[in-house]
Enzyme design. Structure first.
Site, PDB file in Angstrom:
ATOM      1  N   CYS A   1      -2.408  -2.806   8.776  1.00  0.00           N
ATOM      2  CA  CYS A   1      -2.979  -1.974   7.711  1.00  0.00           C
ATOM      3  C   CYS A   1      -3.841  -0.813   8.188  1.00  0.00           C
ATOM      4  CB  CYS A   1      -3.765  -2.846   6.753  1.00  0.00           C
ATOM      5  SG  CYS A   1      -2.677  -3.987   5.897  1.00  0.00           S
TER       6      CYS A   1
ATOM      7  N   THR B   1       0.859  -1.187   0.000  1.00  0.00           N
ATOM      8  CA  THR B   1       0.000   0.000   0.000  1.00  0.00           C
ATOM      9  C   THR B   1       0.892   1.233   0.000  1.00  0.00           C
ATOM     10  OG1 THR B   1      -1.604  -1.239   1.265  1.00  0.00           O
ATOM     11  CG2 THR B   1      -1.850   1.154   1.269  1.00  0.00           C
TER      12      THR B   1
ATOM     13  N   LYS C   1      -6.100  -9.927  15.998  1.00  0.00           N
ATOM     14  CA  LYS C   1      -7.368 -10.596  15.694  1.00  0.00           C
ATOM     15  C   LYS C   1      -7.054 -12.089  15.667  1.00  0.00           C
ATOM     16  CE  LYS C   1      -6.986 -10.750  10.716  1.00  0.00           C
ATOM     17  NZ  LYS C   1      -7.640 -10.558   9.447  1.00  0.00           N
TER      18      LYS C   1
HETATM   19  C1  UDX Z   1      -7.292  -5.285   6.505  1.00  0.00           C
HETATM   20  C2  UDX Z   1      -8.305  -5.233   5.355  1.00  0.00           C
HETATM   21  O1  UDX Z   1      -9.491  -5.929   5.750  1.00  0.00           O
HETATM   22  C3  UDX Z   1      -7.726  -5.827   4.081  1.00  0.00           C
HETATM   23  O2  UDX Z   1      -8.641  -5.668   3.006  1.00  0.00           O
HETATM   24  C4  UDX Z   1      -6.397  -5.104   3.748  1.00  0.00           C
HETATM   25  O3  UDX Z   1      -5.788  -5.679   2.616  1.00  0.00           O
HETATM   26  C5  UDX Z   1      -5.458  -5.183   4.940  1.00  0.00           C
HETATM   27  O4  UDX Z   1      -6.093  -4.640   6.100  1.00  0.00           O
HETATM   28  P1  UDX Z   1      -6.429  -7.129   8.221  1.00  0.00           P
HETATM   29  O5  UDX Z   1      -5.717  -6.009   8.895  1.00  0.00           O
HETATM   30  O6  UDX Z   1      -5.684  -8.374   7.953  1.00  0.00           O
HETATM   31  O7  UDX Z   1      -7.031  -6.649   6.804  1.00  0.00           O
HETATM   32  O8  UDX Z   1      -7.669  -7.543   9.135  1.00  0.00           O
HETATM   33  P2  UDX Z   1      -9.223  -7.303   9.279  1.00  0.00           P
HETATM   34  O9  UDX Z   1      -9.848  -8.631   9.359  1.00  0.00           O
HETATM   35  O10 UDX Z   1      -9.791  -6.348   8.313  1.00  0.00           O
HETATM   36  O11 UDX Z   1      -9.262  -6.685  10.762  1.00  0.00           O
HETATM   37  C6  UDX Z   1      -8.596  -5.471  11.083  1.00  0.00           C
HETATM   38  C7  UDX Z   1      -8.902  -5.093  12.520  1.00  0.00           C
HETATM   39  O12 UDX Z   1     -10.268  -4.751  12.679  1.00  0.00           O
HETATM   40  C8  UDX Z   1      -8.647  -6.203  13.558  1.00  0.00           C
HETATM   41  O13 UDX Z   1      -8.040  -5.658  14.704  1.00  0.00           O
HETATM   42  C9  UDX Z   1     -10.024  -6.742  13.877  1.00  0.00           C
HETATM   43  O14 UDX Z   1     -10.126  -7.309  15.182  1.00  0.00           O
HETATM   44  C10 UDX Z   1     -10.859  -5.475  13.755  1.00  0.00           C
HETATM   45  N1  UDX Z   1     -12.258  -5.749  13.422  1.00  0.00           N
HETATM   46  C11 UDX Z   1     -12.597  -6.284  12.223  1.00  0.00           C
HETATM   47  C12 UDX Z   1     -13.235  -5.406  14.350  1.00  0.00           C
HETATM   48  O15 UDX Z   1     -12.930  -4.889  15.431  1.00  0.00           O
HETATM   49  N2  UDX Z   1     -14.542  -5.620  14.012  1.00  0.00           N
HETATM   50  C13 UDX Z   1     -14.920  -6.138  12.810  1.00  0.00           C
HETATM   51  O16 UDX Z   1     -16.141  -6.264  12.560  1.00  0.00           O
HETATM   52  C14 UDX Z   1     -13.931  -6.493  11.892  1.00  0.00           C
END
Ligand code: UDX
Length: 448
Positions: free
Chosen positions: A272, A124, A334
């Site tokens: 990210c 990114t 996560k």
């Molecule tokens: C994210 C984007 O989803 C992805 O498209 C991009 O390429 C990279 O960044 P990622 O960081 O791997 O992916 O995880 P994601 O599953 O999106 O979760 C990010 C954070 O949000 C985590 O800390 C997760 O616990 C939190 N989250 C996610 C929530 O608190 N609630 C939700 O409903 C979803």
């Protein structure tokens, strides 16, 4: 096709394995020989379900080559993806592009001038980066080539082809993208990138390079906005006696909003969302766009983990000389990852340890990474129930599956007080009441 991927972090190694699995020949460039040796031996170096099998399969088939040598890889490749880290710069939040530019220079020094190559950042990167990559490669090529050589635009072009995978579901996401975004300046590059992505489902979006670069930041920032919005509603619900998950479920039933990414939590973390919101904020500050919305998203995210830590301090207060002992389940940002970058769980345990709590922690994958970062201010255990034995309360910080159907009667018998403070809402409050727990969850009434 033969392609080169520079970098073997989450984006690089998953992309390499998936493209190889479709039959392409893939060179992966890294700079640490010991790591490349482990990759050759089938160790993906990161925790990502299904990745080790895919890596071994493609190593055995001879479709993956791990090397430090740009010249060997670039001699054969028609597409080069830059997949190196772009961490936030402390203080400004700007994406640090040092590595991107350094590898671009080396690409320019080694690019094969006799065949056409597309170079694309999958990392990114802020709008304008791919064009800077182009200038750097051009300046290196001009030094190498004689006046009689073909014009530079016949030798290479740059394109933006962002990646949208989530950690923990990286292979599934890469194989099943919602969309393939291609930002390019010329038809040859578009055709080559379209050809490489032919086996993948999903919509195709072909656009110019700045739009493709901005699509990635806009997507991650909007997802982060949704999360902070949900966590703000959780704060309202806790004050007003509403049930945030039910509120947000109903909100998400509106097709214009959608049900995903509305789970309330202790805040978002990972490599990210925090970095990309900060980087877009920095870009806005540079080009004169008001970024108050992005600032608010970050502020609410900070409030989310702090609100959790405050709840713990309220429910399990430190009294004079006695420090409560807390059992902690989950440290990763996560589930299904060992990644702790910007993990709210790590911020919470650090804050609680500093405030005088004793903490016994368990995480199925992330403990080694946490130990490296914060050391022995907390105590690490290999088994999930061992941390609970004799603790005053159980704190749940990551939504690993193995916690979802935990033996609640056993937890109650092992804890000193029947208190669970759940940052991920894994259990049903009425069932917890029946079982005799004081159950403090997120955006819902405490049951007791
Ligand atoms: C994210 C984007 O989803 C992805 O498209 C991009 O390429 C990279 O960044 P990622 O960081 O791997 O992916 O995880 P994601 O599953 O999106 O979760 C990010 C954070 O949000 C985590 O800390 C997760 O616990 C939190 N989250 C996610 C929530 O608190 N609630 C939700 O409903 C979803």
């Amino acid at each position: 096709m033969t392609i080169t991927i520079i970098g073997h972090g989450y984006v690089g190694i998953v992309a390499a394995c998936v493209f190889a699995d479709f039959g392409n020949t893939v060179y992966v460039i890294g700079h640490t020989p010991a790591k490349l040796e482990r990759l050759r031996g089938g160790d993906p170096l990161i925790y990502e379900p299904g990745l080790a099998e895919m890596l071994k399969r493609n190593n055995t088939a001879g479709r993956l080559t791990f090397t430090t040598e740009y010249s060997e890889a670039l001699k054969h490749s028609s597409i080069v993806f830059i997949c190196v880290g772009t961490p936030p710069t402390p203080g400004t939040g700007e994406a640090d592009l040092t590595t991107v530019f350094k590898v671009s220079e080396t690409i320019g020094q080694n690019l094969n001038p006799d065949t056409f190559t597309v170079v694309s950042c999958k990392s990114t990167v802020p709008v304008g980066t791919n064009m800077k990559v182009k200038e750097i490669i051009e300046s290196q090529l001009s030094k190498r080539l004689s006046a009689q050589h073909a014009p530079l635009n016949a030798i290479f072009s740059v394109a933006s082809c962002p990646e949208f995978l989530r950690e923990g579901t990286g292979i599934h996401d890469t194989l099943n993208p919602d969309r393939i975004v291609i930002g390019a300046e010329d038809q040859t590059s578009i055709d080559m990138l379209m050809e490489l992505h032919k086996p993948f489902p999903g919509e195709r979006v072909v656009t110019n390079i700045p739009s493709a670069e901005l699509i990635k930041y806009a997507s991650n920032s909007l997802l982060a906005t949704k999360l902070s919005f949900a966590n703000m509603i959780a704060l309202f619900a806790e004050k007003l006696g509403a049930d945030a998950p039910q509120v947000l479920r109903a909100v998400g039933m509106d097709h214009r909003i959608g049900p995903k990414n509305l789970d309330v939590s202790i805040g978002y973390g990972g490599a990210c969302f925090p970095k990309d919101v900060q980087a877009l904020t920095a870009t806005g500050n540079q080009c004169g766009v008001n970024v108050s919305l992005l600032n608010a998203v970050e502020q609410v995210n900070e409030l989310s983990w702090k609100n959790y830590a405050d709840k713990v301090k309220k429910c399990a207060p430190i009294k004079l000389s006695t420090s409560p002992c807390l059992a902690v389940w989950g440290l990763a940002f996560k589930a299904n990852t060992d990644d702790i970058r910007f993990a709210p769980a790590v911020k919470i345990v650090t804050e609680l340890a500093k405030s005088g709590y004793k903490l016994k922690v368990y995480d199925p994958a992330a403990m080694e990474n946490v130990r490296k970062q914060i050391g022995d201010i907390i105590e690490y255990f290999d088994k999930q129930y061992d941390v609970v034995t004799g603790a005053d309360a159980l704190c749940i910080l990551t939504e690993w599956n193995e916690f979802r159907q935990a033996d609640l009667a056993k937890i109650k018998s092992l804890l000193k007080m029947p208190l669970i403070i759940d940052g991920r809402n894994l259990y049903d409050p009425s069932k917890m009441k029946e079982l005799g727990f004081t159950y403090v969850s997120t955006g819902r009434k405490t049951t007791t």
